[in-house]
Scaffold this motif. Structure first.
Motif, PDB file in Angstrom:
ATOM      1  N   ILE A   1       0.851  -1.185   0.000  1.00  0.00           N
ATOM      2  CA  ILE A   1       0.000   0.000   0.000  1.00  0.00           C
ATOM      3  C   ILE A   1       0.888   1.237   0.000  1.00  0.00           C
ATOM      4  O   ILE A   1       1.940   1.275   0.645  1.00  0.00           O
ATOM      5  CB  ILE A   1      -0.940  -0.003   1.226  1.00  0.00           C
ATOM      6  CG1 ILE A   1      -1.969  -1.131   1.080  1.00  0.00           C
ATOM      7  CG2 ILE A   1      -1.647   1.336   1.390  1.00  0.00           C
ATOM      8  CD1 ILE A   1      -2.903  -1.274   2.255  1.00  0.00           C
ATOM      9  N   ASN A   2       0.485   2.260  -0.737  1.00  0.00           N
ATOM     10  CA  ASN A   2       1.200   3.525  -0.839  1.00  0.00           C
ATOM     11  C   ASN A   2       1.719   3.977   0.535  1.00  0.00           C
ATOM     12  O   ASN A   2       0.981   3.979   1.521  1.00  0.00           O
ATOM     13  CB  ASN A   2       0.237   4.566  -1.416  1.00  0.00           C
ATOM     14  CG  ASN A   2       0.869   5.922  -1.616  1.00  0.00           C
ATOM     15  OD1 ASN A   2       1.159   6.615  -0.660  1.00  0.00           O
ATOM     16  ND2 ASN A   2       1.049   6.310  -2.863  1.00  0.00           N
ATOM     17  N   LYS A   3       2.983   4.343   0.594  1.00  0.00           N
ATOM     18  CA  LYS A   3       3.599   4.657   1.893  1.00  0.00           C
ATOM     19  C   LYS A   3       2.939   5.851   2.576  1.00  0.00           C
ATOM     20  O   LYS A   3       2.883   5.918   3.806  1.00  0.00           O
ATOM     21  CB  LYS A   3       5.092   4.905   1.734  1.00  0.00           C
ATOM     22  CG  LYS A   3       5.473   6.187   1.022  1.00  0.00           C
ATOM     23  CD  LYS A   3       6.985   6.383   1.037  1.00  0.00           C
ATOM     24  CE  LYS A   3       7.390   7.686   0.367  1.00  0.00           C
ATOM     25  NZ  LYS A   3       8.846   7.895   0.389  1.00  0.00           N
ATOM     26  N   TYR A   4       2.426   6.801   1.783  1.00  0.00           N
ATOM     27  CA  TYR A   4       1.783   7.964   2.398  1.00  0.00           C
ATOM     28  C   TYR A   4       0.439   7.589   3.020  1.00  0.00           C
ATOM     29  O   TYR A   4       0.051   8.142   4.050  1.00  0.00           O
ATOM     30  CB  TYR A   4       1.601   9.073   1.367  1.00  0.00           C
ATOM     31  CG  TYR A   4       2.906   9.533   0.750  1.00  0.00           C
ATOM     32  CD1 TYR A   4       3.864  10.197   1.518  1.00  0.00           C
ATOM     33  CD2 TYR A   4       3.194   9.289  -0.592  1.00  0.00           C
ATOM     34  CE1 TYR A   4       5.066  10.610   0.953  1.00  0.00           C
ATOM     35  CE2 TYR A   4       4.383   9.709  -1.169  1.00  0.00           C
ATOM     36  CZ  TYR A   4       5.316  10.367  -0.389  1.00  0.00           C
ATOM     37  OH  TYR A   4       6.504  10.774  -0.936  1.00  0.00           O
ATOM     38  N   ILE A   5      -0.247   6.637   2.417  1.00  0.00           N
ATOM     39  CA  ILE A   5      -1.479   6.138   3.021  1.00  0.00           C
ATOM     40  C   ILE A   5      -1.156   5.436   4.333  1.00  0.00           C
ATOM     41  O   ILE A   5      -1.867   5.568   5.332  1.00  0.00           O
ATOM     42  CB  ILE A   5      -2.217   5.176   2.070  1.00  0.00           C
ATOM     43  CG1 ILE A   5      -2.638   5.899   0.789  1.00  0.00           C
ATOM     44  CG2 ILE A   5      -3.430   4.548   2.759  1.00  0.00           C
ATOM     45  CD1 ILE A   5      -3.685   6.962   0.989  1.00  0.00           C
ATOM     46  N   ARG A   6      -0.057   4.693   4.363  1.00  0.00           N
ATOM     47  CA  ARG A   6       0.330   4.016   5.598  1.00  0.00           C
ATOM     48  C   ARG A   6       0.670   5.023   6.698  1.00  0.00           C
ATOM     49  O   ARG A   6       0.369   4.800   7.871  1.00  0.00           O
ATOM     50  CB  ARG A   6       1.516   3.088   5.344  1.00  0.00           C
ATOM     51  CG  ARG A   6       1.221   1.997   4.301  1.00  0.00           C
ATOM     52  CD  ARG A   6       2.081   0.769   4.494  1.00  0.00           C
ATOM     53  NE  ARG A   6       3.486   1.026   4.587  1.00  0.00           N
ATOM     54  CZ  ARG A   6       4.332   1.043   3.554  1.00  0.00           C
ATOM     55  NH1 ARG A   6       3.877   0.855   2.322  1.00  0.00           N
ATOM     56  NH2 ARG A   6       5.605   1.259   3.747  1.00  0.00           N
ATOM     57  N   ILE A   7       1.293   6.133   6.317  1.00  0.00           N
ATOM     58  CA  ILE A   7       1.572   7.175   7.303  1.00  0.00           C
ATOM     59  C   ILE A   7       0.264   7.719   7.848  1.00  0.00           C
ATOM     60  O   ILE A   7       0.091   7.881   9.065  1.00  0.00           O
ATOM     61  CB  ILE A   7       2.411   8.305   6.682  1.00  0.00           C
ATOM     62  CG1 ILE A   7       3.805   7.795   6.303  1.00  0.00           C
ATOM     63  CG2 ILE A   7       2.524   9.490   7.657  1.00  0.00           C
ATOM     64  CD1 ILE A   7       4.638   8.806   5.540  1.00  0.00           C
ATOM     65  N   MET A   8      -0.675   8.014   6.956  1.00  0.00           N
ATOM     66  CA  MET A   8      -1.961   8.543   7.386  1.00  0.00           C
ATOM     67  C   MET A   8      -2.703   7.560   8.281  1.00  0.00           C
ATOM     68  O   MET A   8      -3.328   7.938   9.274  1.00  0.00           O
ATOM     69  CB  MET A   8      -2.807   8.889   6.154  1.00  0.00           C
ATOM     70  CG  MET A   8      -4.183   9.469   6.442  1.00  0.00           C
ATOM     71  SD  MET A   8      -5.435   8.216   6.722  1.00  0.00           S
ATOM     72  CE  MET A   8      -5.595   7.523   5.080  1.00  0.00           C
TER      73      MET A   8
END
Length: 269
Positions: free
Chosen positions: A196-203
């Protein structure tokens, strides 16, 4: 307790929360031409009341670029939009009746996600999560502000051991400050959110989605008069598929009683 692996579903948590920016599995801009296993469904069984376990089901959908575009959990949907560089730009959250609840916008500082702002029709509900990073590009803290002056922030802070978070501390409250801490040990297999997109994981936030591997043990403590006191230990037993990704995770308390179970399903795309 329901603060473990899936957090109730992507984007639905109050804390919107990268793996290192040089992580080979950061799931970001350029999708591989090779087929990938993408997390498509999570079934979670909570045993807070052993006589009446609670089950939730969350589904994830992707576009032909392997970008997560929609999640549904408990009748609530989250729809993701991306810019031309493959970075999330907006997420719209829908109520079970299909009407918009709120949306969130993403702000970047170069290649790092700087903050996520939740925007409501009633601006009194607006909130912002801001992220801080170490020199390796890993998130080391997030701060939730629910008022313009951020008078009573909530914070998550992280300590790393390589690509995994070894300790996560959460603090919140106003006049009275509450803090709890989880310490983790891990296996050596990739976790379900790897692609999953790393920025989504951060969010999404919290230690599991920000780490590379899977919990084996979680030790939970709370602060009492300035002293950390351990209150709970969860041990996880993991079953993997042929690709080494978890398909079932069972968490048990120190006395052997069931705490939580996660069943993961994937699609090849």
């Amino acid at each position: 307790m329901k603060n473990y692996l899936f957090l109730g579903m992507i984007g639905a948590a109050v804390f919107f929360n990268s793996c290192s920016s040089n992580d080979d599995n950061d799931g970001t801009n350029n999708p591989s031409e090779q087929p990938q296993l993408l997390l498509s469904k999570v079934t979670t069984i909570y045993y807070d009341n052993p006589a009446n376990p609670e089950t939730t089901v969350s589904t994830l959908s992707y576009n032909n670029q392997k970008q997560l575009i929609k999640t549904i959990s408990e009748g609530r949907a989250s729809v993701f939009e991306y810019d031309n560089a493959g970075k999330p730009s907006k997420t719209t959250y829908y109520k079970p009746d299909g009407t918009v609840d709120y949306y969130s916008s993403y702000t970047y500082n170069g290649e790092q996600l700087a903050n996520v702002k939740a925007i409501y029709t009633n601006s009194n509900y607006n909130r912002t999560v801001t992220y801080n990073y170490n020199t390796n590009g890993q998130v080391i803290s997030s701060t939730l502000c629910q008022t313009p002056d951020c008078s009573s922030p909530g914070t998550d802070t992280y300590t790393y051991n390589g690509n995994n978070i070894s300790s996560e501390t959460s603090t919140w409250g106003g006049t009275i400050i509450y803090s709890n801490k989880s310490d983790f040990s891990y296996d050596d297999k990739l976790n379900p959110y790897t692609n999953i997109n790393k920025y989504i994981r951060i969010m999404m936030g919290r230690a599991y989605t920000l780490s590379k591997n899977n919990y084996l043990i979680e030790k939970i403590s709370f602060k009492n008069n300035g002293i950390w006191q351990q209150s709970q230990t969860i041990s996880f037993t993991i079953q993997y598929n042929s690709s080494g990704l978890p398909v079932q995770v069972v968490g048990k308390e120190a006395d052997g009683s069931l705490s939580v179970q996660y069943n993961y399903e994937y699609i090849t795309q």
